[in-house]
Motif scaffolding. Structure first.
Motif, PDB file in Angstrom:
ATOM      1  N   ASP A 289     -22.029  23.231 -12.626  1.00 47.51           N
ATOM      2  CA  ASP A 289     -21.951  22.797 -14.023  1.00 47.51           C
ATOM      3  C   ASP A 289     -21.572  23.930 -14.979  1.00 47.51           C
ATOM      4  OD1 ASP A 289     -21.942  20.942 -16.103  1.00 47.51           O
ATOM      5  OD2 ASP A 289     -24.033  21.333 -16.610  1.00 47.51           O
TER       6      ASP A 289
ATOM      7  N   HIS B 247     -26.813  15.763 -13.349  1.00 48.26           N
ATOM      8  CA  HIS B 247     -28.173  15.984 -13.855  1.00 48.26           C
ATOM      9  C   HIS B 247     -29.194  14.979 -13.314  1.00 48.26           C
ATOM     10  CE1 HIS B 247     -26.157  18.991 -16.042  1.00 48.26           C
ATOM     11  NE2 HIS B 247     -25.511  18.130 -16.818  1.00 48.26           N
TER      12      HIS B 247
ATOM     13  N   HIS C 161     -22.121  12.205 -17.007  1.00 47.53           N
ATOM     14  CA  HIS C 161     -23.432  12.846 -17.108  1.00 47.53           C
ATOM     15  C   HIS C 161     -24.471  11.768 -17.395  1.00 47.53           C
ATOM     16  CE1 HIS C 161     -20.565  16.028 -18.487  1.00 47.53           C
ATOM     17  NE2 HIS C 161     -21.364  16.840 -17.836  1.00 47.53           N
TER      18      HIS C 161
ATOM     19  N   HIS D  69     -19.901  19.305  -9.451  1.00 51.98           N
ATOM     20  CA  HIS D  69     -19.770  19.060 -10.889  1.00 51.98           C
ATOM     21  C   HIS D  69     -19.545  20.380 -11.616  1.00 51.98           C
ATOM     22  CE1 HIS D  69     -20.350  17.260 -14.821  1.00 51.98           C
ATOM     23  NE2 HIS D  69     -21.169  18.259 -15.108  1.00 51.98           N
TER      24      HIS D  69
ATOM     25  N   HIS E 244     -16.912  22.164 -15.042  1.00 53.74           N
ATOM     26  CA  HIS E 244     -15.936  21.907 -16.108  1.00 53.74           C
ATOM     27  C   HIS E 244     -14.970  23.085 -16.135  1.00 53.74           C
ATOM     28  CE1 HIS E 244     -18.503  18.815 -18.270  1.00 53.74           C
ATOM     29  NE2 HIS E 244     -19.392  19.383 -17.482  1.00 53.74           N
TER      30      HIS E 244
END
Ligand SMILES: [Zn+2]
Length: 426
Positions: free
Chosen positions: A316, A265, A226, A71, A73
């Motif tokens: 993340d 998460h 998420h 995960h 971005h």
């Protein structure tokens, strides 16, 4: 065919590390011409089977599976290290303004190129990443990943409410764009598509329902979102979806919990949530540097194991503070140790490493494809230098066990350790 002689780390089917101090990794084409691991094991045992194969001598270094980041971005590459008072102000003040720029294909392409170079510098060879709400951001990432031959998954973010101008999309068009991108990219070379609702509060029920319908129609496409990162967000989701049993339950109600569904998460879950994840095959992307940075909470590894839910590690970035798998594994250790909100435990070095390689691949539905160096796995691996810094050299020279060697690398390692990242054997 090509072979490499070095110390060699891989994992067996029971998640245990397998180590050869003097190992041999043989890479060559499979029946379809795809570069894969042909053999991995003890040098003296294997070498006689490969006469005439050229062997690169990398003794003193460690070959390990390429890391898998579950995960991240890519459009937040420039958001890393932004000072903010928790998740929601961080989104409003930094993330959304940055992401609005990805409507520009040239900007998206430039950031994607930097992002992939940075991943490879850190030994990350596969990532499941968010793009932005702009289709151009998805094309840019896939084009750059394809040029590098990477196994890589991304998708257009869906967010049709509670988002500022510049990143908010339009419900019907967002679903049309998603399906077009699936058809353009999913299964091309090593690329895969992920249906990507940002998180439940920024999607209308109509958009979530449409996402669930696409997830049912395209069963081998991934889903990423998420869930249950911090308590304000959990409260907000409960207000917006009063009929759902829980925040996670919102995704279940819209058909977004299944295998290949990856939720970042998963901190503030209850036992019924964890059971629902285990039952549906949805998995957690544990993001410890992000959770510590934003003060979100501590992932409960023991409760996840008890429920039988799958998970693996993730950076993340930009909520996370590092692209380095070593930093992520160390943070995961610290999160595991935390014993005030849940029972503390000591994850072993082998478990931490597994969670960022073969375990992450298993959680993504890519077991036996990436994240390991068993015969048949795609030939993505890293060459690591255990003597990369004076302190590491001193510490690893005193290691009396594999656990001690791996933990020295986890605690003291960073990009200086990564000598080379090899993608598809080259
Ligand atoms: Zn995230």
């Amino acid at each position: 065919m090509k072979a490499y002689r070095a110390a060699l780390l891989r994992f067996d089917d029971d998640q245990r590390p397998v180590y050869d101090a003097d190992g041999l990794l043989v890479v060559g084409p499979d029946a379809n011409g795809k570069p894969v691991v042909r053999a991995a094991g003890d040098h003296a045992t294997l070498i006689g089977n490969y006469p005439g194969v050229s062997v690169e001598d990398l003794r003193g270094q460690l070959i390990a599976p390429g890391f898998v980041d579950m995960h991240v971005h890519y459009p937040q590459t420039d958001v890393i290290g932004a000072p903010a008072a928790g998740l929601l102000p961080w989104l409003e003040n930094y993330t959304f303004p940055h992401e609005s720029r990805f409507a520009d294909p040239a900007h998206a392409r430039e950031v994607a190129a930097f992002f992939f170079d940075e991943l490879l510098r850190h030994g990350v060879t596969t990532a499941l990443t968010f793009a932005t709400s702009h289709p151009a951001s998805v094309d840019a990432a896939f084009e750059e990943a394809r040029a590098r031959g990477l196994r890589f998954i991304t998708g257009k973010v869906l967010q049709d409410r509670h988002s500022p101008d510049g990143v908010r999309d339009e419900t019907e068009q967002s679903l049309i764009d998603t399906e077009a991108l699936i058809q353009r990219w999913h299964g091309v070379d090593r690329l895969g598509y992920a249906i990507t609702p940002r998180f439940a509060p920024t999607s209308t029920p109509v958009q979530l329902r449409g996402a669930g319908e696409l997830a049912a129609k395209y069963g081998d496409v991934w889903i990423q979102s998420h869930v249950a990162e911090n308590r304000d967000e959990v409260r907000w989701a409960a207000e917006l979806f009063p009929d759902a049993r829980s925040y996670l339950g919102v995704y279940g109600d819209f058909g977004l919990l299944r295998e290949r569904a990856v939720y970042a998460h998963c901190i503030h879950l209850d036992a019924a949530d964890r059971a629902q994840m285990a039952r549906t095959g949805a998995v957690a992307a544990v993001s410890p540097t992000s959770n510590l940075f934003l003060g979100s909470g501590f992932f409960d590894f023991a409760a996840a194991d008890a429920a039988g839910m799958g998970y693996g590690l993730a950076s993340d970035v930009g909520g996370g503070t590092s692209f380095s798998p070593f930093h992520t594994m160390l943070a995961a250790y610290c999160v595991g140790r935390e014993g005030h909100t849940k029972p503390g435990l000591s994850l072993t070095p082998g478990q931490l490493w597994w969670q960022h390689t073969a375990g992450a691949a298993r959680a993504l539905g890519l077991e036996g494809v990436v994240g390991n160096l068993q015969p048949g796995c795609e030939a993505d691996f890293v060459v690591l230098n255990p003597q990369a810094t004076p302190l590491l050299a001193r510490k690893t020279s005193q290691a009396n066990s594999l656990d001690e060697l791996l933990f020295a690398l986890i605690v003291l390692g960073d990009d200086r350790v990564v000598v080379r990242s090899v993608i598809a054997g080259s």
